[in-house]
Design a protein around this motif. Sequence first.
Motif, mmCIF file in Angstrom:
data_model
loop_
_atom_site.group_PDB
_atom_site.id
_atom_site.type_symbol
_atom_site.label_atom_id
_atom_site.label_comp_id
_atom_site.label_asym_id
_atom_site.label_seq_id
_atom_site.Cartn_x
_atom_site.Cartn_y
_atom_site.Cartn_z
ATOM 1 N N HIS A 5 44.132 43.968 45.919
ATOM 2 C CA HIS A 5 42.969 43.131 46.197
ATOM 3 C C HIS A 5 42.996 41.883 45.314
ATOM 4 O O HIS A 5 43.328 41.964 44.126
ATOM 5 N N PRO A 6 42.640 40.733 45.876
ATOM 6 C CA PRO A 6 42.435 39.561 45.015
ATOM 7 C C PRO A 6 41.212 39.773 44.139
ATOM 8 O O PRO A 6 40.369 40.634 44.421
ATOM 9 N N VAL A 7 41.107 39.002 43.087
ATOM 10 C CA VAL A 7 39.956 39.082 42.188
ATOM 11 C C VAL A 7 39.136 37.811 42.321
ATOM 12 O O VAL A 7 39.625 36.797 42.826
ATOM 13 N N PRO A 8 37.875 37.835 41.896
ATOM 14 C CA PRO A 8 37.070 36.613 41.965
ATOM 15 C C PRO A 8 37.708 35.493 41.142
ATOM 16 O O PRO A 8 38.160 35.714 40.011
ATOM 17 N N ALA A 9 37.735 34.302 41.702
ATOM 18 C CA ALA A 9 38.321 33.155 41.017
ATOM 19 C C ALA A 9 37.513 32.800 39.769
ATOM 20 O O ALA A 9 36.303 33.044 39.698
ATOM 21 N N TYR A 123 45.804 52.264 39.197
ATOM 22 C CA TYR A 123 44.517 52.972 39.247
ATOM 23 C C TYR A 123 43.317 52.109 39.620
ATOM 24 O O TYR A 123 42.238 52.648 39.852
ATOM 25 N N ALA A 124 43.476 50.784 39.680
ATOM 26 C CA ALA A 124 42.370 49.931 40.114
ATOM 27 C C ALA A 124 42.735 49.103 41.336
ATOM 28 O O ALA A 124 41.867 48.687 42.093
ATOM 29 N N GLY A 125 44.024 48.797 41.517
ATOM 30 C CA GLY A 125 44.498 48.196 42.758
ATOM 31 C C GLY A 125 44.134 46.751 42.970
ATOM 32 O O GLY A 125 44.020 46.307 44.114
ATOM 33 N N PHE A 126 43.943 45.989 41.883
ATOM 34 C CA PHE A 126 43.715 44.555 42.079
ATOM 35 C C PHE A 126 44.741 43.748 41.289
ATOM 36 O O PHE A 126 45.416 44.249 40.398
ATOM 37 N N VAL A 127 44.843 42.479 41.651
ATOM 38 C CA VAL A 127 45.824 41.578 41.054
ATOM 39 C C VAL A 127 45.446 41.276 39.601
ATOM 40 O O VAL A 127 44.285 41.011 39.286
ATOM 41 N N THR A 128 46.444 41.335 38.709
ATOM 42 C CA THR A 128 46.280 40.875 37.327
ATOM 43 C C THR A 128 47.294 39.760 37.078
ATOM 44 O O THR A 128 48.106 39.454 37.957
#
Length: 308
Positions: A5-9, A123-128
Amino acid sequence: MTPHHPVPALPHEGLIAVIAPAGPAPLDTEKAIQWMRARGHELRIFPGVYEKDGYLAGPDEIRLNDLHAAFADPEINAIICLRGGYGTPRLLDRIDFDLIRRNPKPFVGYSDITALHLAISRYAGFVTFHGPLLNADLLGDKEPPTVTSFFSLLRGQLKAGDVLSHPAAYPLTTVEPGIAHGRLLGGNLSMIAATMGTPYQIDAEGVILFIEDVNEPLYRIDRLLTQLRLAGTLAKLRGVLVGDVAGVDVEALNRLLKQTFAPLRIPVLSGWRSGHCDPNLTLPMGALVTLDAGEKKLMLEQDVVVSL
């Protein structure tokens, strides 16, 4: 392959947290605040940044609490780590990943912070973001692409279909040609190897592996890559992007890379300026990308942040 998932900009005038989940470093607080204000952002510096417990930035409990608090705080728009060093893996089995999953936001660091990139991916599935540390990089007067790359990704100026720029002054090397599509994941090679056999090891299926390292002679790089090969990790990959391996002869490194990856018949591109180097370019971990090793290009296949 399911994209992360993308994260908030990071919004205009967004608030950035500074935490120290690994080693200690002295921080010139006023310099840090003024540096970030000059670029439109305020800093919130968490208590562990000012702690020191030997080679750790304070006791585990303080570093863990700062990590949780930075993600949980709705006022904070992004998190950057003070430095790498050592200490992040000590936290992994005590992290509340449900809390982190519920509060996605840009998380930035490299070196020892690789342990968190791998764990959040799983474990969280978002982009870092494998990108600059506050002390060594942003406040360290590194070359301009370091800062440009950091902000362009976090602010959403780069979109799906855009090619990530790489300074022409630092030529890339095609070790093995070809085109691969997959999730970009990895970081510090020593840390990737250190998490093998744990619940936080890299999920390599369909991945374009990014690796970098520092203070590791060539034979140790060989040993680390051999460990990943014997563990079956390399056989799952779709491609490899090699960052800076500081202190190792480039030609010797590329020979080792060819020996290691040619039997796998996957594209390998070497020399990407990300890691313990100057400039230190930001890379989106967990994001779908296309690697064209022959054309020496890395292209985003998804938005890595979204404007709310």
